[in-house]
Design a protein around this motif. Sequence first.
Motif, short mmCIF file in Angstrom:
data_model
loop_
_atom_site.label_atom_id
_atom_site.label_comp_id
_atom_site.label_asym_id
_atom_site.label_seq_id
_atom_site.Cartn_x
_atom_site.Cartn_y
_atom_site.Cartn_z
N ILE A 1 0.85 -1.20 0.00
CA ILE A 1 0.00 0.00 0.00
C ILE A 1 0.88 1.24 0.00
CG2 ILE A 1 -1.63 1.37 1.38
CD1 ILE A 1 -2.80 -1.34 2.36
N MET A 2 1.89 1.23 0.84
CA MET A 2 2.82 2.35 0.92
C MET A 2 3.49 2.59 -0.42
SD MET A 2 6.24 2.57 3.20
CE MET A 2 7.47 3.81 2.83
N ALA A 3 3.98 1.54 -1.05
CA ALA A 3 4.68 1.69 -2.33
C ALA A 3 3.77 2.23 -3.41
CB ALA A 3 5.27 0.34 -2.74
N ALA A 4 2.54 1.74 -3.46
CA ALA A 4 1.60 2.21 -4.49
C ALA A 4 1.31 3.70 -4.32
CB ALA A 4 0.31 1.40 -4.42
N LEU A 5 1.04 4.13 -3.11
CA LEU A 5 0.76 5.55 -2.89
C LEU A 5 2.00 6.40 -3.05
CD1 LEU A 5 -1.85 5.49 -0.04
CD2 LEU A 5 -2.14 6.32 -2.35
N TRP A 6 3.12 5.88 -2.63
CA TRP A 6 4.36 6.64 -2.78
C TRP A 6 4.65 6.88 -4.26
CZ3 TRP A 6 9.64 4.29 -3.48
CH2 TRP A 6 10.62 5.29 -3.57
N LEU A 7 4.47 5.85 -5.07
CA LEU A 7 4.69 5.98 -6.51
C LEU A 7 3.74 7.01 -7.11
CD1 LEU A 7 6.19 5.09 -9.04
CD2 LEU A 7 4.51 3.26 -9.28
N ALA A 8 2.47 6.94 -6.72
CA ALA A 8 1.48 7.89 -7.24
C ALA A 8 1.84 9.32 -6.84
CB ALA A 8 0.09 7.53 -6.73
N VAL A 9 2.20 9.52 -5.59
CA VAL A 9 2.55 10.85 -5.11
C VAL A 9 3.87 11.30 -5.73
CG1 VAL A 9 3.18 12.16 -3.04
CG2 VAL A 9 1.23 10.63 -2.98
N PHE A 10 4.80 10.39 -5.89
CA PHE A 10 6.10 10.70 -6.50
C PHE A 10 5.93 11.17 -7.94
CE2 PHE A 10 9.93 9.36 -8.84
CZ PHE A 10 10.89 10.10 -8.14
N LEU A 11 5.02 10.53 -8.67
CA LEU A 11 4.77 10.92 -10.06
C LEU A 11 4.14 12.30 -10.15
CD1 LEU A 11 3.58 7.55 -11.59
CD2 LEU A 11 5.80 8.64 -11.86
N LEU A 12 3.45 12.72 -9.10
CA LEU A 12 2.88 14.07 -9.06
C LEU A 12 3.91 15.12 -8.67
CD1 LEU A 12 -0.54 13.33 -7.34
CD2 LEU A 12 -0.13 13.85 -9.74
N GLY A 13 5.10 14.67 -8.30
CA GLY A 13 6.17 15.60 -7.96
C GLY A 13 6.17 16.08 -6.52
N VAL A 14 5.48 15.38 -5.65
CA VAL A 14 5.44 15.77 -4.25
C VAL A 14 6.62 15.14 -3.51
CG1 VAL A 14 4.09 15.68 -2.12
CG2 VAL A 14 2.94 15.94 -4.32
N PRO A 15 7.46 15.94 -2.87
CA PRO A 15 8.57 15.36 -2.11
C PRO A 15 8.07 14.67 -0.85
CG PRO A 15 8.50 17.72 -1.79
CD PRO A 15 7.45 17.39 -2.81
N SER A 16 8.83 13.75 -0.34
CA SER A 16 8.50 13.01 0.89
C SER A 16 7.20 12.23 0.76
CB SER A 16 8.42 13.95 2.09
OG SER A 16 9.64 14.63 2.26
N GLY A 17 6.91 11.75 -0.42
CA GLY A 17 5.69 10.97 -0.64
C GLY A 17 5.70 9.63 0.08
N GLN A 18 6.88 9.16 0.48
CA GLN A 18 6.93 7.87 1.18
C GLN A 18 6.21 7.95 2.52
OE1 GLN A 18 9.56 9.87 0.83
NE2 GLN A 18 10.87 9.81 2.63
N TRP A 19 6.16 9.14 3.12
CA TRP A 19 5.47 9.29 4.40
C TRP A 19 3.96 9.24 4.21
CZ3 TRP A 19 8.24 8.28 8.39
CH2 TRP A 19 9.61 8.53 8.37
N VAL A 20 3.48 9.73 3.08
CA VAL A 20 2.05 9.62 2.75
C VAL A 20 1.68 8.15 2.60
CG1 VAL A 20 0.28 10.18 1.04
CG2 VAL A 20 2.01 11.89 1.65
N GLY A 21 2.50 7.42 1.88
CA GLY A 21 2.25 5.99 1.70
C GLY A 21 2.33 5.22 3.01
N ALA A 22 3.31 5.57 3.85
CA ALA A 22 3.44 4.90 5.14
C ALA A 22 2.22 5.16 6.01
CB ALA A 22 4.70 5.37 5.86
#
Length: 103
Positions: free
Chosen positions: A15-36
């Motif tokens: 779940i974390m990886a999927a959201l991190w990838l989505a947020v990362f593609l939008l250009g948001v830094p620190s997206g791994q914390w959103v996924g976590a």
Amino acid sequence: MNRTNFEHALCAVLIMAALWLAVFLLGVPSGQWVGAAAGIAFFAGREFTQAQRTIAKAGGVTLTDLPWHRALDLSRWSLDALLDLLFPVVSCLALAYLVPLLL
């Protein structure tokens, strides 16, 4: 520990990886914390709901009669339920912390 503890950790990391990838593609830094946060929240909600059902069943009351905060009492949770929450929390937080160090 049992197999479900590790399965929950793996699912939370996915779940974390999927959201991190989505947020990362939008250009948001620190997206791994959103996924976590999403991975942890999913399993926190799952374990909270299971605790509500277990406590209501043991007390002979319906879910509507059970105060919502009763399920937050971790002393009423089984060891397996605690580990089912702890494994995703530790794995997601550790991975979110390590991602910037690895990139």
